[in-house]
Design a protein around this motif. Structure first.
Motif, PDB file in Angstrom:
ATOM      1  N   THR A  58       0.848  -1.101  -0.081  1.00 54.94           N
ATOM      2  CA  THR A  58      -0.065  -0.087   0.166  1.00 54.94           C
ATOM      3  C   THR A  58       0.740   1.392  -0.061  1.00 54.94           C
ATOM      4  OG1 THR A  58      -0.415  -0.219   2.304  1.00 54.94           O
ATOM      5  CG2 THR A  58      -2.240  -1.042   0.973  1.00 54.94           C
ATOM      6  N   ASN A  59       2.113   1.157   0.587  1.00 58.33           N
ATOM      7  CA  ASN A  59       3.115   2.472   0.358  1.00 58.33           C
ATOM      8  C   ASN A  59       3.920   2.377  -0.626  1.00 58.33           C
ATOM      9  OD1 ASN A  59       2.649   3.881   3.092  1.00 58.33           O
ATOM     10  ND2 ASN A  59       2.434   1.770   3.905  1.00 58.33           N
ATOM     11  N   ASN A  60       3.648   1.419  -1.730  1.00 53.90           N
ATOM     12  CA  ASN A  60       4.384   1.174  -2.918  1.00 53.90           C
ATOM     13  C   ASN A  60       6.090   1.293  -2.447  1.00 53.90           C
ATOM     14  OD1 ASN A  60       4.808   1.142  -5.495  1.00 53.90           O
ATOM     15  ND2 ASN A  60       4.719   3.199  -6.006  1.00 53.90           N
ATOM     16  N   GLY A  63       7.878   0.901  -5.726  1.00 54.03           N
ATOM     17  CA  GLY A  63       8.074   2.009  -6.598  1.00 54.03           C
ATOM     18  C   GLY A  63       9.602   2.379  -6.862  1.00 54.03           C
ATOM     19  N   CYS A  64      10.347   2.141  -5.700  1.00 52.56           N
ATOM     20  CA  CYS A  64      11.814   2.807  -5.449  1.00 52.56           C
ATOM     21  C   CYS A  64      12.648   1.718  -5.435  1.00 52.56           C
ATOM     22  CB  CYS A  64      11.968   3.779  -4.590  1.00 52.56           C
ATOM     23  SG  CYS A  64      11.184   5.110  -4.823  1.00 52.56           S
ATOM     24  N   HIS A  65      12.160   0.616  -4.597  1.00 49.53           N
ATOM     25  CA  HIS A  65      13.271  -0.460  -4.238  1.00 49.53           C
ATOM     26  C   HIS A  65      13.027  -1.740  -4.839  1.00 49.53           C
ATOM     27  CE1 HIS A  65      14.547   1.275  -0.447  1.00 49.53           C
ATOM     28  NE2 HIS A  65      13.585   2.044  -0.228  1.00 49.53           N
ATOM     29  N   SER A  66      13.750  -2.738  -5.123  1.00 54.78           N
ATOM     30  CA  SER A  66      13.745  -3.674  -5.672  1.00 54.78           C
ATOM     31  C   SER A  66      13.866  -4.882  -4.439  1.00 54.78           C
ATOM     32  CB  SER A  66      14.882  -4.179  -6.506  1.00 54.78           C
ATOM     33  OG  SER A  66      16.007  -4.188  -6.041  1.00 54.78           O
ATOM     34  N   TYR A  73      14.763   0.439  -9.448  1.00 52.36           N
ATOM     35  CA  TYR A  73      16.158   0.525  -9.193  1.00 52.36           C
ATOM     36  C   TYR A  73      16.738   1.878  -8.745  1.00 52.36           C
ATOM     37  CZ  TYR A  73      16.773  -4.349 -10.709  1.00 52.36           C
ATOM     38  OH  TYR A  73      16.871  -5.840 -10.751  1.00 52.36           O
ATOM     39  N   TYR A  74      15.843   2.569  -8.114  1.00 53.77           N
ATOM     40  CA  TYR A  74      15.911   3.949  -7.641  1.00 53.77           C
ATOM     41  C   TYR A  74      16.719   3.689  -6.466  1.00 53.77           C
ATOM     42  CZ  TYR A  74      15.309   8.834  -5.851  1.00 53.77           C
ATOM     43  OH  TYR A  74      15.500  10.019  -5.460  1.00 53.77           O
ATOM     44  N   ALA A  75      16.502   2.730  -5.658  1.00 54.13           N
ATOM     45  CA  ALA A  75      16.937   2.681  -4.282  1.00 54.13           C
ATOM     46  C   ALA A  75      17.327   1.395  -3.966  1.00 54.13           C
ATOM     47  CB  ALA A  75      15.889   2.902  -3.286  1.00 54.13           C
ATOM     48  N   PRO A  76      18.152   1.227  -2.818  1.00 54.25           N
ATOM     49  CA  PRO A  76      18.588  -0.355  -2.712  1.00 54.25           C
ATOM     50  C   PRO A  76      17.827  -1.191  -2.554  1.00 54.25           C
ATOM     51  CG  PRO A  76      19.491   1.281  -0.924  1.00 54.25           C
ATOM     52  CD  PRO A  76      18.109   2.053  -1.769  1.00 54.25           C
ATOM     53  N   GLU A  77      18.456  -2.538  -3.033  1.00 48.77           N
ATOM     54  CA  GLU A  77      17.786  -3.873  -2.567  1.00 48.77           C
ATOM     55  C   GLU A  77      17.400  -3.968  -1.348  1.00 48.77           C
ATOM     56  OE1 GLU A  77      16.988  -6.737  -4.803  1.00 48.77           O
ATOM     57  OE2 GLU A  77      16.304  -7.536  -3.007  1.00 48.77           O
ATOM     58  N   TYR A  96      16.983  -0.408  13.644  1.00 48.26           N
ATOM     59  CA  TYR A  96      17.483   0.006  12.405  1.00 48.26           C
ATOM     60  C   TYR A  96      16.453   0.730  11.708  1.00 48.26           C
ATOM     61  CZ  TYR A  96      19.633   1.064   8.144  1.00 48.26           C
ATOM     62  OH  TYR A  96      20.064   1.566   6.768  1.00 48.26           O
ATOM     63  N   MET A  97      15.379  -0.168  11.437  1.00 48.68           N
ATOM     64  CA  MET A  97      14.232   0.101  10.668  1.00 48.68           C
ATOM     65  C   MET A  97      13.612   1.331  11.302  1.00 48.68           C
ATOM     66  SD  MET A  97      13.699  -1.495   7.865  1.00 48.68           S
ATOM     67  CE  MET A  97      11.929  -1.621   7.646  1.00 48.68           C
ATOM     68  N   GLN A  98      13.164   1.374  12.803  1.00 50.98           N
ATOM     69  CA  GLN A  98      12.372   2.594  13.451  1.00 50.98           C
ATOM     70  C   GLN A  98      13.494   3.767  13.170  1.00 50.98           C
ATOM     71  OE1 GLN A  98       9.441   2.452  14.798  1.00 50.98           O
ATOM     72  NE2 GLN A  98       9.203   0.325  15.055  1.00 50.98           N
ATOM     73  N   ARG A 111      22.553  12.992  -1.756  1.00 47.06           N
ATOM     74  CA  ARG A 111      21.977  11.529  -1.746  1.00 47.06           C
ATOM     75  C   ARG A 111      20.548  11.444  -2.318  1.00 47.06           C
ATOM     76  NH1 ARG A 111      24.741   8.016   2.687  1.00 47.06           N
ATOM     77  NH2 ARG A 111      22.959   6.617   2.336  1.00 47.06           N
ATOM     78  N   ARG A 112      20.073  10.392  -2.911  1.00 45.99           N
ATOM     79  CA  ARG A 112      18.638  10.204  -3.042  1.00 45.99           C
ATOM     80  C   ARG A 112      17.783  10.260  -1.912  1.00 45.99           C
ATOM     81  NH1 ARG A 112      19.168   5.621  -7.642  1.00 45.99           N
ATOM     82  NH2 ARG A 112      20.735   6.592  -8.889  1.00 45.99           N
ATOM     83  N   LYS A 113      16.630  10.937  -2.187  1.00 45.52           N
ATOM     84  CA  LYS A 113      15.646  10.834  -1.069  1.00 45.52           C
ATOM     85  C   LYS A 113      14.549   9.784  -0.796  1.00 45.52           C
ATOM     86  CE  LYS A 113      15.918  15.778  -0.013  1.00 45.52           C
ATOM     87  NZ  LYS A 113      17.262  15.589   0.047  1.00 45.52           N
ATOM     88  N   MET A 114      14.205   9.489   0.390  1.00 50.85           N
ATOM     89  CA  MET A 114      13.180   8.685   0.709  1.00 50.85           C
ATOM     90  C   MET A 114      12.401   9.381   1.106  1.00 50.85           C
ATOM     91  SD  MET A 114      13.238   4.976   2.431  1.00 50.85           S
ATOM     92  CE  MET A 114      11.914   4.612   3.669  1.00 50.85           C
ATOM     93  N   PRO A 115      10.673   9.271   1.130  1.00 51.80           N
ATOM     94  CA  PRO A 115       9.795  10.086   1.668  1.00 51.80           C
ATOM     95  C   PRO A 115       9.581   9.608   3.233  1.00 51.80           C
ATOM     96  CG  PRO A 115       9.087   9.002  -0.515  1.00 51.80           C
ATOM     97  CD  PRO A 115      10.099   8.223  -0.196  1.00 51.80           C
ATOM     98  N   GLN A 116       9.041  10.576   3.997  1.00 49.97           N
ATOM     99  CA  GLN A 116       8.406  10.046   5.184  1.00 49.97           C
ATOM    100  C   GLN A 116       7.204   9.657   4.965  1.00 49.97           C
ATOM    101  OE1 GLN A 116       7.988   9.192   8.651  1.00 49.97           O
ATOM    102  NE2 GLN A 116       9.722  10.444   8.560  1.00 49.97           N
ATOM    103  N   ASN A 118       5.127   8.463   7.820  1.00 49.52           N
ATOM    104  CA  ASN A 118       4.608   8.543   8.880  1.00 49.52           C
ATOM    105  C   ASN A 118       3.786   7.235   9.686  1.00 49.52           C
ATOM    106  OD1 ASN A 118       4.825  11.403   9.285  1.00 49.52           O
ATOM    107  ND2 ASN A 118       3.637  11.743   7.654  1.00 49.52           N
ATOM    108  N   LEU A 119       4.615   6.337   9.541  1.00 58.13           N
ATOM    109  CA  LEU A 119       4.015   5.007   9.877  1.00 58.13           C
ATOM    110  C   LEU A 119       4.313   4.937  11.581  1.00 58.13           C
ATOM    111  CD1 LEU A 119       5.783   2.766   7.194  1.00 58.13           C
ATOM    112  CD2 LEU A 119       3.454   3.340   7.319  1.00 58.13           C
ATOM    113  N   THR A 120       3.310   4.232  12.099  1.00 59.69           N
ATOM    114  CA  THR A 120       3.389   3.829  13.615  1.00 59.69           C
ATOM    115  C   THR A 120       4.609   2.703  13.791  1.00 59.69           C
ATOM    116  OG1 THR A 120       1.930   1.933  13.685  1.00 59.69           O
ATOM    117  CG2 THR A 120       0.862   4.126  13.825  1.00 59.69           C
ATOM    118  N   ALA A 126       6.101  -4.355  11.589  1.00 58.33           N
ATOM    119  CA  ALA A 126       5.605  -5.354  10.720  1.00 58.33           C
ATOM    120  C   ALA A 126       6.454  -5.448   9.570  1.00 58.33           C
ATOM    121  CB  ALA A 126       4.094  -5.026  10.419  1.00 58.33           C
ATOM    122  N   LEU A 127       6.781  -4.263   8.881  1.00 62.29           N
ATOM    123  CA  LEU A 127       7.811  -3.994   7.696  1.00 62.29           C
ATOM    124  C   LEU A 127       8.854  -4.661   7.993  1.00 62.29           C
ATOM    125  CD1 LEU A 127       6.938  -0.355   6.346  1.00 62.29           C
ATOM    126  CD2 LEU A 127       6.886  -2.416   5.021  1.00 62.29           C
ATOM    127  N   ALA A 128       9.560  -4.419   9.217  1.00 60.74           N
ATOM    128  CA  ALA A 128      10.820  -5.120   9.411  1.00 60.74           C
ATOM    129  C   ALA A 128      10.631  -6.730   9.656  1.00 60.74           C
ATOM    130  CB  ALA A 128      11.383  -4.790  10.964  1.00 60.74           C
TER     131      ALA A 128
END
Ligand code: HEC
Length: 148
Positions: A58-60, A63-66, A73-77, A96-98, A111-116, A118-120, A126-128
């Protein structure tokens, strides 16, 4: 053996060859599908892992990562980010993820940017969990190095 190469022989090679390779394709597909539960260690798919995958979609993030080479291929694997940043320790990786997700976007013009997003805290955990599970899939050691 006939002296001339007839249309009938050409047709047999065409249909016979197509049929042979179709059977080969079906056989290999069935074989792959049968290996999937064991290779992906599907018994380790907890509700948290499933929730992480849902957030991943849902956060796509793709769209940047593989993930195992698939995606942008915009952001790291990220199929091996647990091995890269968690070095085998699940709690260290969650930490680290937090801090990584909280620090975005970083103010560094080089550096390339990753958006914020705003996840809890639970969502980032859960993503970790999803990325830890992904890193343990038997994908023939792809990507070939931990930075890849
Ligand atoms: C708009 C593009 C974009 C999206 C969407 C995106 N990221 Fe990123 N991400 C990046 C970039 C660029 C970097 C590398 C930044 C750097 O090195 O400074 C990065 C780095 C990371 C890292 C650190 C990788 C490492 O090797 O340490 C993690 C973890 C991460 N992203 C997770 C996610 C997750 C989870 C999502 C979805 C919720 C996501 N990203 C969505 C662009 C994106």
């Amino acid at each position: 053996m006939a002296e001339k190469f007839t249309k009938g022989m050409a047709r047999n090679i065409y249909y016979g060859g197509s049929f042979f390779f179709l059977l080969l394709l079906l056989g290999l597909t069935v074989d792959t599908v049968r290996q999937l539960p064991e290779r992906s260690r599907s018994e380790n798919i907890t509700p948290e892992v499933a929730h992480g995958k849902e957030l991943w979609e849902t956060n796509n993030c793709i769209g940047c990562h593989s993930l195992m080479g698939e995606g942008a291929y915009y952001a790291p694997e990220l199929a091996n980010v647990f091995d890269r940043r968690g070095v085998g320790n699940e709690e260290a990786f969650k930490g680290y993820m937090q801090s990584w997700l909280a620090a975005q976007p970083m103010d560094n013009p080089r550096r390339r940017k990753m958006p914020q997003f705003n996840l809890t805290q639970e969502e980032v955990d859960a993503l970790a969990e999803f990325l830890i599970w992904t890193s343990r899939i038997d994908d023939n050691d792809w990507p070939p190095n931990v930075e890849g």
